[in-house]
Design a protein around this motif. Structure first.
Motif, PDB file in Angstrom:
ATOM      1  N   ARG A 160     -51.718  27.373  -0.909  1.00 11.73           N
ATOM      2  CA  ARG A 160     -52.559  27.006   0.224  1.00 11.73           C
ATOM      3  C   ARG A 160     -52.540  25.498   0.461  1.00 11.73           C
ATOM      4  NH1 ARG A 160     -58.380  28.813  -0.764  1.00 11.73           N
ATOM      5  NH2 ARG A 160     -58.201  27.161  -2.309  1.00 11.73           N
ATOM      6  N   ARG A 162     -50.187  23.402  -0.449  1.00 11.93           N
ATOM      7  CA  ARG A 162     -48.843  23.035   0.010  1.00 11.93           C
ATOM      8  C   ARG A 162     -48.672  23.362   1.490  1.00 11.93           C
ATOM      9  NH1 ARG A 162     -44.577  25.995  -3.378  1.00 11.93           N
ATOM     10  NH2 ARG A 162     -45.639  24.759  -4.993  1.00 11.93           N
ATOM     11  N   HIS A 163     -49.133  24.538   1.898  1.00  9.66           N
ATOM     12  CA  HIS A 163     -48.996  24.941   3.298  1.00  9.66           C
ATOM     13  C   HIS A 163     -49.778  24.003   4.202  1.00  9.66           C
ATOM     14  CE1 HIS A 163     -48.992  27.390   6.929  1.00  9.66           C
ATOM     15  NE2 HIS A 163     -50.308  27.306   6.945  1.00  9.66           N
ATOM     16  N   ARG A 164     -50.994  23.635   3.810  1.00  5.93           N
ATOM     17  CA  ARG A 164     -51.820  22.767   4.645  1.00  5.93           C
ATOM     18  C   ARG A 164     -51.193  21.384   4.802  1.00  5.93           C
ATOM     19  NH1 ARG A 164     -58.037  24.094   2.628  1.00  5.93           N
ATOM     20  NH2 ARG A 164     -58.204  26.146   3.628  1.00  5.93           N
ATOM     21  N   LEU A 166     -47.926  20.568   4.529  1.00 10.84           N
ATOM     22  CA  LEU A 166     -46.726  20.649   5.353  1.00 10.84           C
ATOM     23  C   LEU A 166     -47.074  20.883   6.822  1.00 10.84           C
ATOM     24  CD1 LEU A 166     -44.373  22.763   3.048  1.00 10.84           C
ATOM     25  CD2 LEU A 166     -44.298  20.305   3.486  1.00 10.84           C
ATOM     26  N   ALA A 167     -48.093  21.701   7.065  1.00 13.35           N
ATOM     27  CA  ALA A 167     -48.501  21.945   8.444  1.00 13.35           C
ATOM     28  C   ALA A 167     -49.057  20.678   9.084  1.00 13.35           C
ATOM     29  CB  ALA A 167     -49.543  23.068   8.487  1.00 13.35           C
ATOM     30  N   ALA A 168     -49.841  19.907   8.316  1.00 13.14           N
ATOM     31  CA  ALA A 168     -50.382  18.657   8.844  1.00 13.14           C
ATOM     32  C   ALA A 168     -49.271  17.651   9.124  1.00 13.14           C
ATOM     33  CB  ALA A 168     -51.393  18.072   7.857  1.00 13.14           C
ATOM     34  N   HIS A 170     -46.151  18.336   9.857  1.00  9.33           N
ATOM     35  CA  HIS A 170     -45.413  18.803  11.028  1.00  9.33           C
ATOM     36  C   HIS A 170     -46.159  18.448  12.302  1.00  9.33           C
ATOM     37  CE1 HIS A 170     -44.119  21.812  14.057  1.00  9.33           C
ATOM     38  NE2 HIS A 170     -42.924  21.624  13.507  1.00  9.33           N
ATOM     39  N   ASN A 171     -47.478  18.614  12.304  1.00  7.36           N
ATOM     40  CA  ASN A 171     -48.277  18.276  13.475  1.00  7.36           C
ATOM     41  C   ASN A 171     -48.247  16.785  13.763  1.00  7.36           C
ATOM     42  OD1 ASN A 171     -51.214  17.333  14.475  1.00  7.36           O
ATOM     43  ND2 ASN A 171     -50.690  19.314  15.405  1.00  7.36           N
ATOM     44  N   THR A 174     -44.719  16.047  15.333  1.00 11.26           N
ATOM     45  CA  THR A 174     -44.388  16.645  16.634  1.00 11.26           C
ATOM     46  C   THR A 174     -45.426  16.368  17.708  1.00 11.26           C
ATOM     47  OG1 THR A 174     -45.437  18.733  15.964  1.00 11.26           O
ATOM     48  CG2 THR A 174     -43.072  18.488  15.547  1.00 11.26           C
ATOM     49  N   GLN A 175     -46.694  16.369  17.346  1.00 11.76           N
ATOM     50  CA  GLN A 175     -47.752  16.227  18.341  1.00 11.76           C
ATOM     51  C   GLN A 175     -48.299  14.806  18.436  1.00 11.76           C
ATOM     52  OE1 GLN A 175     -48.293  18.799  20.307  1.00 11.76           O
ATOM     53  NE2 GLN A 175     -46.867  20.033  19.078  1.00 11.76           N
TER      54      GLN A 175
END
Length: 254
Positions: A160, A162-164, A166-168, A170-171, A174-175
């Motif tokens: 969990r 690690r996923h958070r 990497l997701a942050a 990526h955001n 990109t954003q």
């Protein structure tokens, strides 16, 4: 797997009787994952407090083993302090009767608990956890179910996080148009990736506000090892040209 270990007959030493006047002799084990992002003293303190509270009235901690900067995925024999604890227990006359843990996730993940529990059983050593409010008994169906749940939860905690992260990241890339930094891996080169993803920010930090960043950007296309760049050459060149500090150039931007 747990049921198989329970049903497999092993020659084990009997559980040690309480020591006269002092109860069981406990060895405390704790762990932290990192050295830079966790305070060793604080982490050791709260884990030790949990262990002390658990064994109150049953004995005392006479040995302390704490692995700092060790991942939970590292097997016990490969953890310096855990390996030392195991070596102490394998002595013909071990100095401890039981191992006490401050929190399941600090010591185990995946199938590690089942492996260590079977090893402790062979050597006649009890394994105490706060989650079971005492020694673990895999002959108890409730304990077996709880250990399976804790093993899954320990793995999920890592995945969990690690996923958070990497997701942050990526955001942010990109954003938000943020450069995440870092040198390119060995063998890679920096290439022109096209227009800046956020043209509004680029316009706000144009040549007038950040002259040094625009002046340096062409040279960054030629990646060189740090060892090839003379120490202080970058800052010395900027000082000779009397370039303004970045913080002053962008002081109006949050």
């Amino acid at each position: 797997m747990l049921a198989q270990w329970m049903t497999t007959s092993r020659a084990t030493r009997p559980s040690p009787p309480p020591q006269p006047g002092g109860g069981l002799r406990f060895a405390f084990y704790g762990r932290t994952s990192t050295l830079r992002h966790q305070d060793r003293m604080s982490s050791h303190g709260w884990q030790h407090d949990m262990a002390d509270h658990l064994i109150t009235g049953h004995g005392q901690i006479i040995a302390d083993y704490f692995d700092a900067g060790t991942s939970r995925r590292t097997p016990w024999p490969q953890r310096p302090q855990a390996a030392q604890l195991m070596a102490t227990i394998t002595d013909p006359k071990p100095a401890v009767d039981a191992i006490v843990i401050g929190e399941y996730e600090r010591a185990f993940t995946g199938s590690q608990f089942a492996t260590i529990y079977a090893w402790c059983t062979r050597h006649g050593i009890q394994l105490w956890l706060p989650e079971t409010d005492g020694p673990v008994d895999l002959g108890n169906c409730d304990h077996r179910a709880l250990m399976a749940l804790l093993a899954t939860q320990s793995q999920r905690e890592v995945l969990r996080a690690r996923h958070r992260v990497l997701a942050a990241m990526h955001n942010q890339a990109t954003q938000q148009g943020r450069y995440l930094g870092g040198r390119p891996p060995y063998g890679y080169q920096l290439v022109d990736a096209g227009p800046h993803p956020n043209q509004q920010w680029l316009a706000e930090s144009g040549p007038r506000r950040c002259p040094w960043s625009w002046r340096r950007s062409p040279s960054r296309r030629n990646v060189r090892p740090y060892s090839d760049i003379p120490t202080g050459s970058l800052l010395s060149g900027m000082n000779r040209r009397c370039e303004r500090c970045t913080s002053r150039s962008t002081s109006g931007k949050s």
